[in-house]
Design an enzyme around this catalytic site. Structure first.
Site, PDB file in Angstrom:
ATOM      1  N   ASP A  44       0.879  -1.176  -0.133  1.00  0.00           N
ATOM      2  CA  ASP A  44      -0.039   0.025  -0.080  1.00  0.00           C
ATOM      3  C   ASP A  44       0.768   1.177  -0.010  1.00  0.00           C
ATOM      4  OD1 ASP A  44      -2.578   1.249   0.247  1.00  0.00           O
ATOM      5  OD2 ASP A  44      -1.451   2.272   2.304  1.00  0.00           O
ATOM      6  N   GLU A  82       0.817  -0.798  -5.225  1.00  0.00           N
ATOM      7  CA  GLU A  82      -0.217   0.519  -5.464  1.00  0.00           C
ATOM      8  C   GLU A  82       0.263   1.450  -5.624  1.00  0.00           C
ATOM      9  OE1 GLU A  82      -3.665   2.821  -3.143  1.00  0.00           O
ATOM     10  OE2 GLU A  82      -1.540   2.622  -2.374  1.00  0.00           O
TER      11      GLU A  82
END
Length: 669
Positions: free
Chosen positions: A327, A381
């Site tokens: 993330d 991401e």
């Protein structure tokens, strides 16, 4: 010259920066592995040394806290009192240790550290705690001893993910139940895994695994990096969930957060030993992430690399996760965290605003993960488009297997919000769904959890909005808005999922058009769970139209899986005409034809394709998917001879293309 530069001549002006980054990684790898005397995996074994461990003659506990002047282990085993027998001793390199005889500490005991430093003291949860629980009355978090007599033993070893292609069902354990509560690992294993298996997905991506004090953070403000969230159950119940998924042929990817940490000092690692710069930069401008109100790691410290790399290995080894979706990678790559940066040219990736230590960490993490498990999956991401992110390390890349195609959901939202239906131009749709670097694999998706959060809307809610409350029953009259929304929902998913070059992702429930938004319990909604759950009954009720979308998604996934290495098949555009809103492309023997026109249906629309016989294998307008059934899908179609194209073995297919429909055809001869 590195392959990343050979593959893309536009990177030549930045060759020195790219090669410098790669050489810096090689140097750091050599430093950490003692010039190859140990492996990176050996280096990343801190979880076997730090924290609380049971030994043959008792227990041993260790913590890195160089700024501390005194540390005691306190807990239910000593009435939370600072007792001499639980005093830690400083050994070396800022490490503290205490050995405790057998019989003094037991399974499920609660504990913390009482840490003193110059000018202050406080209780802390150890940084390497493997289980952290919250008292439901006081709401206080504590570490918990987890040493059950019968620890769960994995039954399915040697699992290898199916990446041909990777079909990811993004999940959140807590909100996966239909009840207004926090769902459990066991409930997910028993109730949701079978759904995912039936729907055809071969991987799940689980959010919010690492312990986080605030449930509403969606798991992104992590406090205890080695502790699976106790809200959902025990570590062994998580192990059983993963083992069961493997039995079903489903890979389990963890949404890992190494981009920042929660600021909390009592629950988190913000000031473990009273200092501000133990795991984080000394400069507050670098330490504090202003946009996220969290703490940024100092990736230049060996101890921080040791902590984070050990964390990667821990989840792979101890829980058998099959990989990670990292993330917030954009936030890690740039000193600015990517905020207010345009990224409009290659120069923006090599202008000195990049954090070389963070970039090196990500490369080391990928090296380690694939060293521990060669079949592991890593996904970045990342929104800026940094070249080489999903390229192998030897070629000068960062080593991720995939990157998220974050442009695609942004494109669909922008299109729905800002474009008239007749302005849904096939040329733009083709560009956005296929615009990627040739040497990097991506995960395409229409929407993830991000698009469903409160303040935003899911695709189906943008398309149908308030009519979902009144016209989704099959027992009542429909509305134009609902018919339009159902038609476009299927078409959007079909074009996104069938233009992939790596994998496809769907957030749980979105495949059947889950209504409304996601809003976790918070003060602003009176701590309600109403919107932090999944109403599976909507998809199961065949008196409602939601099942049409779910049924279509299942057939779409089945079709993709029926073709070996679907994602690797050449993707050839056959036709696009913005005036007509028609798009057509082929993958081997499959032909995909879309009519995005909101009003015009076309009879005998000619498309030049390889000559032969074609059959319809999927039709968005089929009545079983909530369509009108305007085509007879049993009819086979034959190409018409054209002497101009005969030498290329091509002919014209004459097709009936109803408005807002798509068909998939297979060439069978």
């Amino acid at each position: 010259m590195l392959n990343i530069i050979k593959n893309d001549p536009w990177l030549n002006p930045y060759a020195n920066a790219i090669e410098g980054r790669h050489n810096f990684y090689l140097k750091r790898l050599s430093d950490l592995t003692q010039a190859g005397r140990i492996t990176l995996s050996d280096f990343a074994s801190g979880y076997l040394y730090f924290g609380l461990h049971k030994t043959e003659d008792g227990w041993i506990f260790r913590e890195w806290a160089p700024n501390a002047t005194e540390i005691f282990l306190v807990g239910t085993f000593n009435d939370w009192q600072k007792q001499e027998s639980f005093r830690l001793k400083r050994i070396d390199n800022g490490i503290w240790e205490v050995k405790i005889p057998s019989g003094r500490i037991h399974h499920e005991d609660l504990y913390k550290l009482h840490v003193s430093w110059e000018g202050g003291s406080g209780e802390r949860i150890p940084a390497w705690s493997r289980r952290v629980v919250q008292d439901q009355q006081t709401l206080i978090f504590s570490a918990q001893v987890w040493e059950p007599e019968n620890r769960y033993n994995f039954k399915y070893t040697g699992f290898k993910p199916d990446c041909s292609p990777l079909l990811i069902y993004e999940t959140h354990i807590g909100m996966s139940t239909a009840e207004k509560k926090v769902g459990s690992y066991n409930e997910f294993r028993e109730n949701i895994l079978p759904r995912i298996k039936e729907n055809g997905y071969n991987a799940i991506q689980i959010m919010a695994i690492q312990e986080h004090p605030y449930y509403g953070s969606f798991g992104y403000h992590v406090s205890s990096f080695f502790a699976p969230s106790s809200r959902n159950g025990t570590p062994d119940e998580l192990r059983q969930l993963i083992d069961t998924a493997h039995e079903m042929g489903i890979a389990v990817i963890m949404d890992i957060v190494h981009s920042h940490a929660v600021k909390n000092e009592i629950e988190g690692i913000g000031r473990m030993d009273g200092s501000y710069d133990l795991y984080f930069p000394n400069d507050p401008n670098r330490r504090i992430h202003q946009a996220w109100d969290s703490l940024c790691f100092d990736y230049g410290k060996d101890e921080v690399l040791h902590f984070l790399l050990s964390n990667c290995k821990y989840w792979l080894e101890e829980f058998r996760f099959d990989g990670f979706r990292f993330d917030g990678v954009t936030s890690m790559l740039y000193y600015s965290h990517g905020l207010e940066e345009s990224f409009s040219s290659y120069g923006d990736y090599y202008n000195g605003h990049q954090d070389p230590d963070a970039i090196c960490y990500l490369t080391l993490a990928n090296q380690l993960i694939h060293e521990v498990n060669p079949h592991a999956i890593t996904i970045a991401e990342e929104v800026s488009g940094m070249p080489g992110l999903a390229l192998d390390i030897e070629s000068g890349g960062y080593g991720f297997d995939y990157r998220m195609a974050m442009n695609i959901p942004d494109f669909w939202i922008k299109t729905i919000k800002e474009k008239k239906d007749e302005e849904w131009h096939p040329s733009a749709i083709w560009w956005e769904t296929t615009n990627r670097r040739a040497d990097e694999k991506t995960i395409s998706y229409v929407e993830s959890h991000d698009q469903a959060l409160v303040g935003d809307k899911t695709i189906i809610f943008r398309l149908i909005d308030a009519d979902m409350y009144w016209f989704m029953s099959k027992l009542m009259s429909s509305s134009y808005t609902v018919d339009r929304g159902i038609a476009l929902h299927k078409m959007i998913r079909l074009v996104t999922a069938t233009t992939i070059n790596g994998g496809y992702l769907n957030f749980m429930g979105n495949e059947f058009g889950h209504p409304e938004w996601i809003d976790f319990p918070r003060e602003g909604n009176q701590w309600s769970y109403k919107y932090a759950r999944r109403q599976w009954n909507l998809a199961d009720d065949h008196n409602l139209k939601y099942h049409y979308l779910g049924d279509f998604d299942k057939e779409m996934i089945r079709l993709i899986k029926s073709i070996p290495d679907f994602q690797a098949l050449p993707l050839v555009k056959i036709w696009d005409k913005d005036d007509d809103n028609i798009l057509a492309y082929m993958r081997k023997e499959l032909l995909f034809v879309y009519n995005f026109n909101p009003q015009k249906s076309y009879s005998d629309y000619g498309i030049l394709v390889p000559a032969g016989e074609y059959e319809i294998v999927l039709d968005t307008d089929n009545q079983q998917f909530g369509g009108f059934g305007l085509n007879d899908d049993t009819i086979h179609h034959f190409t018409m001879y054209d002497p101009l194209y005969a030498k290329d073995n091509k002919g014209w297919l004459r097709l009936y293309l109803p408005a807002r429909t798509a068909i998939v055809m297979r060439r069978i001869s």
